[in-house]
Design a protein around this motif. Structure first.
Motif, PDB file in Angstrom:
ATOM      1  N   GLU A  62       0.831  -1.205   0.000  1.00  0.00           N
ATOM      2  CA  GLU A  62       0.000   0.000   0.000  1.00  0.00           C
ATOM      3  C   GLU A  62       0.868   1.258   0.000  1.00  0.00           C
ATOM      4  N   LYS A  63       1.921   1.270   0.792  1.00  0.00           N
ATOM      5  CA  LYS A  63       2.837   2.423   0.826  1.00  0.00           C
ATOM      6  C   LYS A  63       3.502   2.622  -0.537  1.00  0.00           C
ATOM      7  N   GLU A  64       3.911   1.523  -1.155  1.00  0.00           N
ATOM      8  CA  GLU A  64       4.556   1.619  -2.464  1.00  0.00           C
ATOM      9  C   GLU A  64       3.609   2.184  -3.511  1.00  0.00           C
ATOM     10  N   ILE A  65       2.386   1.707  -3.513  1.00  0.00           N
ATOM     11  CA  ILE A  65       1.406   2.176  -4.502  1.00  0.00           C
ATOM     12  C   ILE A  65       1.105   3.659  -4.289  1.00  0.00           C
ATOM     13  N   ARG A  66       0.886   4.052  -3.053  1.00  0.00           N
ATOM     14  CA  ARG A  66       0.568   5.455  -2.755  1.00  0.00           C
ATOM     15  C   ARG A  66       1.718   6.400  -3.131  1.00  0.00           C
ATOM     16  N   SER A  67       2.964   5.929  -2.989  1.00  0.00           N
ATOM     17  CA  SER A  67       4.121   6.780  -3.269  1.00  0.00           C
ATOM     18  C   SER A  67       4.613   6.661  -4.718  1.00  0.00           C
TER      19      SER A  67
END
Length: 157
Positions: free
Chosen positions: A52-57
């Motif tokens: 989720e962090k990777e997708i958001r960033s």
């Protein structure tokens, strides 16, 4: 001239891998697994949090290798559906490889959250490619007959 096809996929849990193998077998295509240099955590909640962090960033993981695409006419692109889009390893692959003029047959596995914007995101990453109808499998459920029907619709079985 014979058409050559390649199934490129990323799978963390094995669901997308199982579907990719079936597609490759039925379509007579070669198979290539995308493997990030740094693996996702094995513990599910930690993997979900990282993804989720990777997708958001917009993070693009480094991959252990990329397939040679020059000899292929059609690329089947497989991904788990993470938050309505492709997994970061698939996005990294599409950003690093030129698929201009190639036919792309997208497929994904999903825990039940539908297609959301995954197809649109893939098409934006490959604006000069020809997209064929997509296939999606929900909750680990896909029947060989469904895959055969999809391949027939797109001219591969």
């Amino acid at each position: 001239m014979e058409q050559k096809s390649l199934v490129v996929y990323y799978s963390r849990s094995g669901n997308t891998k199982a579907l990719a193998k079936l597609i490759a077998q039925l379509a007579g295509a070669d198979l290539f697994a995308l493997v990030p240099v740094d693996s996702y955590p094995t513990e599910n909640s930690a993997a979900i949090e990282q993804a989720e962090k990777e997708i958001r960033s917009g993070f693009q993981p480094k991959l252990q290798g990329l397939p040679y695409l020059e000899t292929y006419d059609t690329i089947f692109v497989g991904t788990p559906n993470w938050w309505g889009t492709a997994a970061p390893p698939v996005t990294a692959f599409l950003k690093q490889c030129c698929l201009s003029g190639k036919k792309i047959a997208p497929f994904w596995t999903s825990g039940g959250d539908g297609t959301q914007h995954i197809l649109q995101d893939l098409m934006e990453l490959c604006p000069d490619s020809v997209f064929l109808q997509y296939f999606t499998a929900v909750n680990k459920c896909f029947l060989k007959e469904q895959v055969v029907q999809w391949l027939q619709k797109i001219g591969y079985h």
